[in-house]
Design a protein around this motif. Structure first.
Motif, PDB file in Angstrom:
ATOM      1  N   ALA A 410       1.007  -1.165  -0.034  1.00  0.00           N
ATOM      2  CA  ALA A 410       0.022   0.062   0.025  1.00  0.00           C
ATOM      3  C   ALA A 410       0.974   1.244   0.103  1.00  0.00           C
ATOM      4  O   ALA A 410       1.862   1.326   0.709  1.00  0.00           O
ATOM      5  CB  ALA A 410      -0.988  -0.173   1.065  1.00  0.00           C
ATOM      6  N   LEU A 411       0.539   2.078  -1.030  1.00  0.00           N
ATOM      7  CA  LEU A 411       1.024   3.318  -1.025  1.00  0.00           C
ATOM      8  C   LEU A 411       0.285   4.532  -0.289  1.00  0.00           C
ATOM      9  O   LEU A 411      -0.861   4.583  -0.877  1.00  0.00           O
ATOM     10  CB  LEU A 411       1.595   3.766  -2.419  1.00  0.00           C
ATOM     11  CG  LEU A 411       3.223   3.233  -2.793  1.00  0.00           C
ATOM     12  CD1 LEU A 411       3.041   3.394  -4.568  1.00  0.00           C
ATOM     13  CD2 LEU A 411       4.462   4.131  -2.204  1.00  0.00           C
ATOM     14  N   VAL A 412       0.698   5.177   0.695  1.00  0.00           N
ATOM     15  CA  VAL A 412      -0.205   6.026   1.537  1.00  0.00           C
ATOM     16  C   VAL A 412       0.611   7.387   1.149  1.00  0.00           C
ATOM     17  O   VAL A 412       1.447   7.885   1.739  1.00  0.00           O
ATOM     18  CB  VAL A 412      -0.146   5.899   2.804  1.00  0.00           C
ATOM     19  CG1 VAL A 412      -1.228   6.970   3.609  1.00  0.00           C
ATOM     20  CG2 VAL A 412      -0.465   4.296   3.009  1.00  0.00           C
ATOM     21  N   GLU A 413      -0.258   8.327   0.298  1.00  0.00           N
ATOM     22  CA  GLU A 413       0.098   9.577  -0.099  1.00  0.00           C
ATOM     23  C   GLU A 413      -0.597  10.550   0.819  1.00  0.00           C
ATOM     24  O   GLU A 413      -1.612  10.238   0.825  1.00  0.00           O
ATOM     25  CB  GLU A 413      -0.281   9.693  -1.709  1.00  0.00           C
ATOM     26  CG  GLU A 413       0.283  11.162  -2.066  1.00  0.00           C
ATOM     27  CD  GLU A 413      -0.338  11.278  -3.586  1.00  0.00           C
ATOM     28  OE1 GLU A 413       0.460  10.951  -4.386  1.00  0.00           O
ATOM     29  OE2 GLU A 413      -1.404  11.727  -3.702  1.00  0.00           O
ATOM     30  N   ASN A 414       0.428  11.608   1.358  1.00  0.00           N
ATOM     31  CA  ASN A 414      -0.388  12.484   2.368  1.00  0.00           C
ATOM     32  C   ASN A 414      -1.173  11.833   3.327  1.00  0.00           C
ATOM     33  O   ASN A 414      -2.110  12.409   3.672  1.00  0.00           O
ATOM     34  CB  ASN A 414      -1.109  13.447   1.399  1.00  0.00           C
ATOM     35  CG  ASN A 414      -0.605  14.323   0.377  1.00  0.00           C
ATOM     36  OD1 ASN A 414       0.591  15.010   0.865  1.00  0.00           O
ATOM     37  ND2 ASN A 414      -0.897  14.482  -0.928  1.00  0.00           N
ATOM     38  N   GLY A 415      -0.520  11.005   3.982  1.00  0.00           N
ATOM     39  CA  GLY A 415      -1.063  10.335   5.158  1.00  0.00           C
ATOM     40  C   GLY A 415      -1.729  11.202   6.055  1.00  0.00           C
ATOM     41  O   GLY A 415      -0.853  12.108   6.575  1.00  0.00           O
ATOM     42  N   LEU A 444       4.391   7.086   1.825  1.00  0.00           N
ATOM     43  CA  LEU A 444       4.958   5.907   2.699  1.00  0.00           C
ATOM     44  C   LEU A 444       4.577   4.724   1.977  1.00  0.00           C
ATOM     45  O   LEU A 444       3.435   4.407   1.792  1.00  0.00           O
ATOM     46  CB  LEU A 444       4.560   6.080   4.029  1.00  0.00           C
ATOM     47  CG  LEU A 444       5.172   5.114   4.903  1.00  0.00           C
ATOM     48  CD1 LEU A 444       6.467   5.551   5.517  1.00  0.00           C
ATOM     49  CD2 LEU A 444       4.076   4.458   6.161  1.00  0.00           C
ATOM     50  N   LEU A 445       5.572   3.984   1.906  1.00  0.00           N
ATOM     51  CA  LEU A 445       5.140   2.371   1.368  1.00  0.00           C
ATOM     52  C   LEU A 445       5.017   1.411   2.348  1.00  0.00           C
ATOM     53  O   LEU A 445       6.132   1.438   3.465  1.00  0.00           O
ATOM     54  CB  LEU A 445       6.464   2.111   0.401  1.00  0.00           C
ATOM     55  CG  LEU A 445       6.261   0.603  -0.197  1.00  0.00           C
ATOM     56  CD1 LEU A 445       5.225   0.158  -0.910  1.00  0.00           C
ATOM     57  CD2 LEU A 445       7.506   0.220  -0.763  1.00  0.00           C
ATOM     58  N   ILE A 446       3.986   0.713   2.599  1.00  0.00           N
ATOM     59  CA  ILE A 446       3.932  -0.331   3.531  1.00  0.00           C
ATOM     60  C   ILE A 446       3.786  -1.789   2.894  1.00  0.00           C
ATOM     61  O   ILE A 446       2.997  -1.832   1.711  1.00  0.00           O
ATOM     62  CB  ILE A 446       2.734  -0.385   4.206  1.00  0.00           C
ATOM     63  CG1 ILE A 446       2.564   1.176   4.819  1.00  0.00           C
ATOM     64  CG2 ILE A 446       2.477  -1.069   5.246  1.00  0.00           C
ATOM     65  CD1 ILE A 446       1.215   1.589   5.591  1.00  0.00           C
ATOM     66  N   LEU A 447       4.687  -2.609   2.905  1.00  0.00           N
ATOM     67  CA  LEU A 447       4.884  -3.793   2.210  1.00  0.00           C
ATOM     68  C   LEU A 447       4.533  -5.092   3.287  1.00  0.00           C
ATOM     69  O   LEU A 447       5.363  -4.870   4.277  1.00  0.00           O
ATOM     70  CB  LEU A 447       6.264  -3.767   1.413  1.00  0.00           C
ATOM     71  CG  LEU A 447       6.295  -4.909   0.691  1.00  0.00           C
ATOM     72  CD1 LEU A 447       5.768  -4.966  -0.933  1.00  0.00           C
ATOM     73  CD2 LEU A 447       7.794  -5.550   0.148  1.00  0.00           C
ATOM     74  N   GLY A 448       3.764  -6.039   2.837  1.00  0.00           N
ATOM     75  CA  GLY A 448       3.638  -7.162   3.522  1.00  0.00           C
ATOM     76  C   GLY A 448       2.164  -7.549   3.547  1.00  0.00           C
ATOM     77  O   GLY A 448       1.476  -6.814   2.950  1.00  0.00           O
TER      78      GLY A 448
END
Length: 485
Positions: A410-415, A444-448
Motif C-alpha cells: 500500500a502506498l499512502v500519499e499525504n497520510g 509512505l510504502l507499506i509492504l507485507g
C-alpha cells in the motif's frame, strides 16, 4: 447589557457549605467542595452511593429530609442541586433574605454566584466563566487550556509560593519583582521542571535570586515532532513548545494546519530538504539553531513525523551538546504509525505480521547497506520512508532476496491529511502502479501481508485504489537501477 460577574476565589477550608440535593449533580458539586477543604452539609431525603460513602467516612454531614430555611443560618455558601424548580427557588429566596451567596445549578437567573470551569495545576487555578449564559463555551475553553498548561506549572506555582517572602525582600518594588518573574519564566526554569530536573530548577532559581545584575536570557532548542500532517495528532507538549517559541525552524513537509498552531509572532524559517529544488543543508540548519539560541531565543526545530525516526534528530542533538546549548526533545507520531492507521492497516497482526521494520533507502549508499535477506522475510511488515523514487531497485532487490512478487503493498500519499490517497497492489507491479496513479511525495510504502487489509479496513478518506497494471514482472524482473529519492 448585564454587568460582568466579579471573579472571586473563596477560602472554604473547614467552613460549612450547604448542598441541597442528593443526586448525581449534588455529588459532583460536593466533591468539588471537599477538594477545596470545605465541610459540606447535604440536605436530601436520599443520597447517591458516592454521597453515602462520604457520609460513612465522616467527610460530609447529612441532613435527612427536605430543605428548611433555618439551615442557612450557619453556612457560608449554598448550592441548590435538585431537579425541583420550586425547591431551588425556595433555596435562592431564603439565601437572598440572608444576604448569602447561592448557586442554583443550571439557573443563572436564580444564582448570585457561578461555579466556573476550572483548570487546576497544583495551587495554580484558572477559572473560566460565561456568567452562566454559555457554560459549554467555558468548558470548551477549559479543554483548550488543559492542553497548554502541563503539570510543570504546579511545580512553578509551588516554588513561587514557598519563596514568596524571600522574593519580596529581595525585590521590594513591584517593577523589580515583575522583571524578575519575567526573566525566570522566559528562561530555562519552566523547561527544567518539564524535564523533572527539580534540583537544577531550584539551583537556577537561587542563582537568579542572588544575582545583582540581570543577564541576558539563555536560549534553548526544542526538537519537536510535528506528526504526519493532521494537526489533531500534534502532542500537547509539542503545542506548548510551539506556543513558547521565538523562532520555529520547520521542515518543508510540516503542514500549514500544524504551523497555524504555533505562536503567531514567532519567526518562521523553512529549512526543509527536498529531492528536487532548493533545500537547506544540514550545516546551515545547525548554524541557524546556534545563532538564535546564542541570541537568547527559544528555538523550535519542527520536524515532520518524529525527530528520531529518519529525522536527523540525533545529529542535531550532538551538535547542540557540543556547543553547550540546552535542548529538549518532544516526540511526534511517526509517518509509519500514522499513515498505516489512517489507511486502516495494522502494522502488526497475529495472523499476518509478528514484527515491523522501519526502513529508508533514499540513495545508493543506503540501499547497499540494508540487509535485504532479512527484509525479504515473510510475516513481517516493511514501512519504507522512501517516497516514490527508486521503486524498481527496491522491488528487484527484495524479490532477488526471496520476497514473493505477490506480496501486497500500500502506498499512502499525504497520510492523515485531507488529500490522503491510498494505492494498493502487489510487489510485482509496485513501480508501474505508482506511476499509473501518479503517486507523489510525501508518500509512505507499506509492504507485507497486512497491506491487503487496507481494502477492507479503510475508514479515512476515499477507498483505496487498486493497481491496474498486469503482473508482468514476476518472472523477469529488471536489474537494479538506482534513482534519486
Amino acid at each position: 447589557m448585564n454587568a460582568p460577574l466579579f471573579p472571586l476565589f473563596a477560602d472554604l477550608r473547614d467552613r460549612p457549605v450547604l448542598v441541597v440535593g442528593g443526586g448525581a449533580v449534588a455529588e459532583r458539586k460536593t466533591g468539588a467542595l471537599l477538594r477545596a477543604g470545605a465541610r459540606p452539609r447535604v440536605v436530601s431525603p436520599t443520597l447517591t452511593d458516592g454521597l453515602q460513602a462520604w457520609r460513612d467516612q465522616g467527610r460530609i454531614d447529612w441532613i435527612e429530609g427536605h430543605f428548611q430555611p433555618h439551615w442557612l443560618d450557619e453556612v457560608w455558601l449554598v448550592i441548590a442541586a435538585t431537579d425541583d424548580g420550586a425547591a431551588n427557588r425556595a433555596v435562592a429566596d431564603a439565601a437572598e433574605a440572608r444576604r448569602l451567596l447561592a448557586n442554583v445549578v443550571d439557573d443563572a437567573g436564580l444564582s448570585t454566584f457561578q461555579v466556573p470551569a476550572v483548570v487546576e495545576r497544583g495551587a495554580l487555578q484558572v477559572a473560566i466563566s460565561s456568567g452562566g449564559g454559555a457554560p459549554m463555551l467555558a468548558r470548551h475553553l477549559r479543554r483548550q487550556l488543559e492542553t497548554l498548561l502541563d503539570d510543570s506549572w504546579a511545580d512553578l506555582a509551588g516554588l513561587f509560593a514557598r519563596q514568596r517572602e524571600r522574593i519580596r525582600q529581595r525585590f521590594p518594588r513591584l517593577g523589580e519583582r515583575r522583571r524578575f518573574f519575567e526573566r525566570l519564566l522566559a528562561g530555562p526554569l519552566p523547561r527544567l521542571y518539564r524535564q523533572r530536573l527539580h534540583a537544577q530548577a531550584e539551583n537556577l532559581f537561587q542563582s537568579v535570586l542572588d544575582e545583582s545584575v540581570q543577564r541576558a536570557p539563555e536560549g534553548s532548542v526544542a526538537l519537536v515532532g510535528a506528526g504526519p500532517g493532521d494537526a489533531g495528532l500534534v502532542t500537547l507538549n509539542a503545542l506548548r513548545a510551539m506556543n513558547e517559541a521565538d523562532v520555529i525552524l520547520h521542515d518543508r513537509l510540516v503542514s500549514d494546519d500544524v504551523l497555524r498552531l504555533g505562536r503567531r509572532d514567532a519567526t518562521y524559517v523553512e529549512v526543509g530538504k527536498s529531492a528536487a529544488g532548493h533545500s537547506a543543508r544540514q550545516d546551515d540548519i545547525h548554524a541557524l539553531m546556534l545563532e538564535h539560541a546564542r541570541a537568547g531565543r527559544r528555538v523550535v526545530r519542527l520536524k515532520g513525523g518524529d525527530p528520531f525516526v529518519f529525522g536527523r534528530g540525533g545529529e542535531e542533538l550532538e551538535f547542540l551538546r557540543a556547543h553547550g546549548i540546552a535542548y529538549e526533545v518532544v516526540p511526534g507520531i511517526t509517518a509509519a504509525v500514522a499513515c498505516a492507521a489512517y489507511a486502516g492497516i495494522p502494522l502488526t497482526h497475529r495472523d499476518h505480521a509478528q514484527s515491523v521494520r522501519l526502513v529508508t533507502a533514499h540513495c545508493k549508499d543506503s540501499s547497499d547497506t540494508l540487509d535485504w535477506t532479512s527484509l525479504a522475510q515473510e510475516r513481517q511488515t516493511l514501512a519504507v520512508y522512501m517516497g516514490v523514487a527508486g521503486l524498481e531497485d527496491f522491488r528487484a532487490r527484495l524479490v532477488e532476496a526471496g520476497r514473493s512478487p505477490s506480496t501486497p503493498f500500500a502506498l499512502v500519499e499525504n497520510g492523515s491529511r485531507r488529500e490522503q490517497r491510498v494505492v494498493t497492489g502487489t510487489l510485482a507491479d509496485l513501480p508501474e502502479t505508482a506511476r499509473s496513479h501518479q503517486v507523489r511525495s510525501p508518500a509512505l510504502l507499506i509492504l507485507g501481508e497486512v497491506a491487503a487489509l487496507a481494502q477492507t479496513l479503510h475508514w479515512f478518506g476515499p477507498a483505496p485504489l487498486r493497481g491496474d497494471a498486469a503482473p508482468t514482472h514476476s518472472r523477469n524482473l529488471p536489474a537494479p537501477t538506482l534513482q534519486a529519492a
